[in-house]
Each structure stands twice: as structure tokens, then as C-alpha cells.
Design an enzyme around this catalytic site. Structure first.
Site, PDB file in Angstrom:
ATOM      1  N   LYS A   1      45.138  -5.184 -38.271  1.00 14.29           N
ATOM      2  CA  LYS A   1      43.916  -4.690 -38.919  1.00 14.29           C
ATOM      3  C   LYS A   1      42.790  -5.664 -38.634  1.00 14.29           C
ATOM      4  CE  LYS A   1      42.883  -1.235 -41.779  1.00 14.29           C
ATOM      5  NZ  LYS A   1      43.593   0.047 -41.849  1.00 14.29           N
TER       6      LYS A   1
HETATM    7  N1  GLU Z   1      42.589   3.171 -39.987  1.00 15.69           N
HETATM    8  C1  GLU Z   1      43.631   4.143 -39.953  1.00 15.69           C
HETATM    9  C2  GLU Z   1      44.753   3.741 -40.880  1.00 15.69           C
HETATM   10  O1  GLU Z   1      44.559   2.966 -41.780  1.00 15.69           O
HETATM   11  C3  GLU Z   1      44.090   4.464 -38.537  1.00 15.69           C
HETATM   12  C4  GLU Z   1      44.707   3.338 -37.789  1.00 15.69           C
HETATM   13  C5  GLU Z   1      45.011   3.672 -36.337  1.00 15.69           C
HETATM   14  O2  GLU Z   1      44.912   4.809 -35.946  1.00 15.69           O
HETATM   15  O3  GLU Z   1      45.341   2.723 -35.634  1.00 15.69           O
HETATM   16  O4  GLU Z   1      45.838   4.246 -40.796  1.00 15.69           O
END
Ligand code: GLU
Length: 435
Positions: free
Chosen positions: A125
Site C-alpha cells: 500500500k
Molecule cells: N485499493 C484497492 C483495495 O484496497 C485496490 C487495490 C488493487 O487493485 O491493487 O483493494
């Protein structure tokens, strides 16, 4: 569908992190669930220690030339929590409340989420502490590019693949992809997902999280012998996830009786006109002023007597402050971490069936996986193909978690953690500890 190159209209403003209750610490919220599952799995102490730590945490200063000619320095983070099952995967958020601790918790959630749906990614993240609402397009582009350059050593289709998250969108992903590609001296589409379809994005990606929520909500209704037709639903958060979930649940026959966003929202016993609400937010940014029903606050939404409740915005909206007021039969966690660990016990006590975030909102990362596969093959699927495969994965994962929860007599959240931690642990055992 043409790509949305506008800035996010569903920008989210979060409360000051200093006002969080102790129970709202995101890393603790993640860890307390992890600990419970680790105990039930009888996880060996060595692996327990490994999985309690992030593999890599990067913090960078991000200098940006602002439109007024002055230089501002922002702080950005990228955390790779666990990459044993594949490249780091997870979004980038732009928000004033971003902290390294929060990004670490969200990266861990991504690791468990990818394992729940069994896609070959680890968890990562990123976040930049900034107020995107107060920035121009040019400032946001310069911020995104400089942040990308700052974390470029970890990025790559085989190492770490970002995606959109709170206050970032397809346009931001296009800048990340371009910056990375300029450094690599060739176009690398698979370094990010959630890109515009014109440059290697996947059809169906934008709707994927909301679509996944719809699939599991329908399965939960079915589990209780209910049909979507006529089932009442309340949706909190009307950004990408909430608005899509509301639209698709309505299409399935559910009655979406309430919607809210940060500006409040409305209640309509006969069902809110979701399309009209989407049109309104496209034009006005928020639901403020939308007259599709009686005015309703977020607090009131959580207390509604509905079959399904979909928190689809931010962390910590269901805590000890309001959990005892919730009357929904099913909660589908479209957001990451909407329920505090302390609130879990209250919801259990009330017999509320919670589809946990790491399962409920995994549709987004699942279609991110499809996008990454399509980019690497250079061969693109139809939207129908994407949606069918997404539905298959969400359905299989829901049943995997439900089965485990019945076997161990635990709630869906604990079962989802058990499933994902056991999958990550198995890979660690097979790979061993490199010395
Ligand atoms: N931000 C989204 C999540 O929290 C998508 C993450 C992604 O597709 O890598 O799942």
C-alpha cells in the site's frame, strides 16, 4: 467505456487522526484479528513473528513546485507487507490522515485479501500526506510523478504494482505508469492497474469492487433464504465503490432505501433513484442538495432497519460508539477496515452476518489481477469475460470462507483471516527462511 480523466469527484475528507479512539488504530485493528486467527491455526512462533512484520517500509520526501511558485515538501510512504505469494499489490491514497502505521495496516490487509481470493500477489500500500482537494491538476501531477520517482526502486510488474485507492483514480495511475516507463525507457503497462482502458487498463476494473460487493451480498442473502428482489439496502459512501454497489444491487432487484456520503444523504422508503444520485454527484461532487428522499445523516443510516448495510467509504465507521444501534441483517464491508475490532464482538452478539472487507471488497484487486495478466499477455478480454471470471472468484471465495466459518464455528471475518493466513503460511513453509 471511455476512461474517466477527470479528477476524483468522490474525494474523501477524513477526520483528523488525532481524534481517533484507541480502538481505531488501524494496525491494532488488523493485528487483533490476525492474532485470533493465528491462535486458532496454531501458527508456529517463528512464522507468527515473520507475519507480524512488514517486509519493507519506505518513507520519502516529495518536493513539489506549487502553482504559486513556492516549493512544498510532502511525505509519502510505500509499504510491502508480504510478497511471499507474488509481487506487492495495493493502492495509493492521497489524504491528510495518511500515516506510516495506517499504510502498513492497509498493506497487510492487501496481503490477506489477495490470499483470500487466491490470486498470486502479496500485499502492499502507498500513501501521500496531502490534501488533494486543495491542489490543482498540475500540482497533483507533479506530486504523483515525484512520489513515483521516490519509490521507483520497489516498483515493477514483478515486484510491486500500485492501483487507485482513496482520492486517486485512473488519471493518477496514468501518471505513475508514464513516470515509471520514462525511467525504464520503454512502456511498461503492467506496473500499475486501474489505468485508463486506452493504455492497457481492463474493462470492468472501475466497477469491479462494487460488483464484487454485489456478488457476495447476493450470496449472503441467499444463505439466509432471501432473494435480492425487495431486500432493503443502505449504502454509506457514494464514491466509486458505494455508487457502483448501489447501482448493481438495484439492478438485482434490491431496494436501495438509503445512501449517504460525507455531506449526508437521503432515505426513501420506496427506493432511492440510484442513477439520478450518480448523475447528481457527477455534477456536484457530493450528495449535498440531492432531493431523492428525506435528508439522512450518516449516524441515522447506520441505525436503519435494513437487510443489507454496505459501508463503502473509510475505516472506523462502525465502532463501539454505534455498533449496538445497528439493525441490519447483513453487513458487506466495501471499505477497508470500516469496523473496529471492538465492534466485531458487539455485531457477533447481535447475530449480524458480516462479510469482512478482505473478502467483500476483493473484487477490485481481483480485476487488477486480470488487468496485470492482460497487460503481460498483450491480449485483452471482453467486459463480459472479466465480469464472469470475477463472479466465479468471488463466489468460490465466499463459499470457501463460509465453509471454514461453519467448520470452526467462527464468524466470517475470523474464517477469512484463517484462510488467508494459512495460505500465506504454507508458502513460507515451502520457501523456508533464506539464510
Ligand atoms: N485499493 C484497492 C483495495 O484496497 C485496490 C487495490 C488493487 O487493485 O491493487 O483493494
Amino acid at each position: 467505456m471511455a476512461s474517466d480523466l477527470r479528477l476524483p469527484t468522490d474525494r474523501i475528507v477524513r477526520p483528523d487522526k488525532d481524534r481517533f479512539l484507541a480502538e481505531e488504530n488501524p494496525f491494532e485493528a488488523m493485528m487483533s484479528r490476525f492474532d485470533r486467527a493465528a491462535e486458532l491455526l496454531d501458527l508456529e512462533p517463528g512464522l507468527y513473528k515473520v507475519l507480524r512484520h512488514a517486509e519493507k517500509q519506505i518513507t520519502v520526501s516529495v518536493p513539489v513546485l506549487m502553482d504559486n511558485g513556492e516549493v512544498e515538501v510532502f511525505t509519502g510512504h510505500r509499504v510491502l507487507y508480504n510478497t511471499s505469494r507474488g509481487p506487492g499489490k495495493g493502492g495509493i491514497r492521497f489524504d491528510m490522515a495518511v500515516t506510516l502505521e495506517e499504510v502498513t495496516a492497509l498493506a497487510a490487509w492487501m496481503a490477506w485479501k489477495c490470499a483470500v481470493v487466491n490470486i498470486p500477489f502479496g500485499g502492499a500500500k502507498g500513501g501521500v500526506v496531502c490534501d488533494p482537494l486543495g491542489m490543482s491538476v498540475g500540482e497533483l501531477e507533479r506530486l504523483t510523478r515525484r512520489y513515483t520517482a521516490g519509490i521507483i526502486s520497489v516498483l515493477g510488474p514483478d515486484s510491486d504494482v500500485p492501483a487507485p485507492d482513496v482520492n486517486t483514480n485512473e488519471r493518477v495511475m496514468a501518471w505513475v505508469m508514464d513516470t515509471y516507463s520514462m525511467h525504464m525507457r520503454h512502456t511498461v503497462t503492467a506496473v500499475v492497474t486501474g489505468k485508463p482502458v486506452e493504455m492497457g487498463g481492463s474493462l470492468g476494473r472501475r466497477e469491479a469492487t462494487g460488483r464484487g460487493c454485489t456478488v457476495v451480498t447476493k450470496l449472503a442473502l441467499q444463505h439466509f433464504g432471501m432473494k435480492p428482489q425487495g431486500a432493503t439496502v443502505a449504502v454509506q459512501g457514494f464514491g466509486n465503490v458505494g455508487s457502483t454497489a448501489a447501482m448493481l444491487l438495484e439492478r438485482e432487484g434490491c431496494k436501495v432505501v438509503a445512501i449517504t456520503d460525507r455531506a449526508g444523504g437521503c432515505y426513501n422508503k420506496g427506493g432511492v433513484d440510484v442513477q439520478a444520485a450518480i448523475q447528481w454527484t457527477r455534477q456536484h461532487g457530493t450528495l449535498e442538495g440531492f432531493t431523492g428522499g428525506d435528508a439522512l445523516s450518516n449516524d441515522e443510516l447506520f441505525a436503519l432497519d435494513v437487510d443489507g448495510l454496505v459501508p463503502a467509504a473509510l475505516e472506523n465507521v462502525i465502532t463501539t460508539r454505534n455498533a449496538d444501534k445497528i439493525r441490519a441483517r447483513i453487513i458487506c464491508e466495501g471499505a477497508n477496515g470500516p469496523t473496529s475490532a471492538a465492534a466485531d464482538a458487539i455485531l457477533d452478539e447481535k447475530g449480524i452476518f458480516v462479510i469482512p472487507d478482505i473478502l467483500a471488497n476483493a473484487g477490485g484487486v481481483t480485476v487488477s489481477y486480470f488487468e496485470w495478466v492482460q497487460d503481460r499477455h498483450g491480449y485483452f478480454w471482453s467486459e463480459a469475460e472479466v465480469n464472469t471470471r470475477l463472479e466465479d472468484i468471488m463466489t468460490r471465495s465466499f463459499h470457501d470462507v463460509l465453509k471454514l466459518s461453519q467448520q470452526h464455528k467462527v464468524n466470517m471475518r475470523t474464517a477469512a483471516y484463517m484462510l488467508s493466513i494459512s495460505r500465506v503460511a504454507t508458502v513460507h513453509r515451502l520457501r523456508g527462511i533464506y539464510a
